[in-house]
Design a protein around this motif. Sequence first.
Motif, PDB file in Angstrom:
ATOM      1  N   SER A  57       0.823  -1.204   0.000  1.00  0.00           N
ATOM      2  CA  SER A  57       0.000   0.000   0.000  1.00  0.00           C
ATOM      3  C   SER A  57       0.865   1.265   0.000  1.00  0.00           C
ATOM      4  O   SER A  57       0.531   2.269  -0.632  1.00  0.00           O
ATOM      5  N   ALA A  61       0.989   4.245  -2.781  1.00  0.00           N
ATOM      6  CA  ALA A  61       0.944   5.703  -2.540  1.00  0.00           C
ATOM      7  C   ALA A  61       2.060   6.380  -3.339  1.00  0.00           C
ATOM      8  O   ALA A  61       1.862   7.437  -3.949  1.00  0.00           O
ATOM      9  N   GLY A 135      -7.410  10.085   0.380  1.00  0.00           N
ATOM     10  CA  GLY A 135      -7.729   9.164   1.472  1.00  0.00           C
ATOM     11  C   GLY A 135      -7.141   9.496   2.830  1.00  0.00           C
ATOM     12  O   GLY A 135      -7.397   8.759   3.795  1.00  0.00           O
ATOM     13  N   SER A 164      -2.615   3.282   2.699  1.00  0.00           N
ATOM     14  CA  SER A 164      -4.036   3.497   2.425  1.00  0.00           C
ATOM     15  C   SER A 164      -4.915   3.111   3.617  1.00  0.00           C
ATOM     16  O   SER A 164      -4.632   2.119   4.310  1.00  0.00           O
TER      17      SER A 164
END
Length: 285
Positions: A57, A61, A135, A164
């Motif tokens: 994750s 990003a 997010g 995330s």
Amino acid sequence: MFHKIPADSLEWHENLGHGTFTKIYRGSRLDKVERETHKVEVLLKVMDGTHQNCIESFLEAASIMSQVSHQHLVLLHGVCMAGDSIMVQEFVRWGALDTHLRKCGPLVPASWKLQVAKQLSYALNYLEDKGIIHGNISSKKVLLARKGAGGSPPFIKLSDPGVSPTVLTKEMLTDRIPWVAPEYLWDTKLLSLESDKWSFGATLWEIFSGGTMPISTLEPAKKLQFYKEKQQLPALKWTELATLIGQCMEYTPHLRPSFRAIIRDLNSLITSDYELLSDLSPSAM
Ligand code: ATP
């Protein structure tokens, strides 16, 4: 994908703190252009190796940041894979906005705060147009490239989202109340572009009330109750701004305005009427 940066082109300086899963360092990157070597100050964000499940994750990003280019988004140089995964990004001189507001909050004029809010909404409008969900928007993620003084405006850069929210535990998400969108807390499939508008509303509130978010210090059960009861943050004294925050922090996601509409509303706010108010913070807290 992102640009790969060799480990031997990086110099490490002091530790600047940490994120949820990261350690943060100031550093330098030696960049060879033809026969000349340039040295650039960078920020090194090291993913904590004990959280293997979050690495994917984290790299996602990085991948998102490498696809975007906007003056109010932090620039990603690339990623160094040297045992740990290290995001190499531009060093933003004055650090996070939340710290700055806590230090200088009462001295910061409303016009300054409005500039920051507008710049953040420009960055988010750009992401919305590209269909990219950030997010993780809060004043901790807004970095100050220029403080602005004596009439010169501040200049902000929105940081990368980091790991995330889709890989965070319920406890971690609860900890992010009131920045995390409520729908997402109940169903992790519901993270959407609309979620960023909720977080932007909470960030606006934070900026204009001076960097302290009372709800963030409540115990988890009380935070969850806040969302279950569809409560709102205390209304700011600046009515037009309070209305905009209320629209962004609508519990029904599709009722939240687009960033284009948010920019229009921010542009219609005139600070001169409010500069004389020494305290823009909520009336009933
Ligand atoms: P999260 O905990 O939300 O997952 P993270 O691990 O990605 O976040 P950040 O919150 O982005 O970490 O960074 C932690 C702190 O490091 C920031 O509050 C800020 O003070 C500093 N920082 C981060 N990026 C930069 C940068 N590019 N330039 C200067 N300082 C930075």
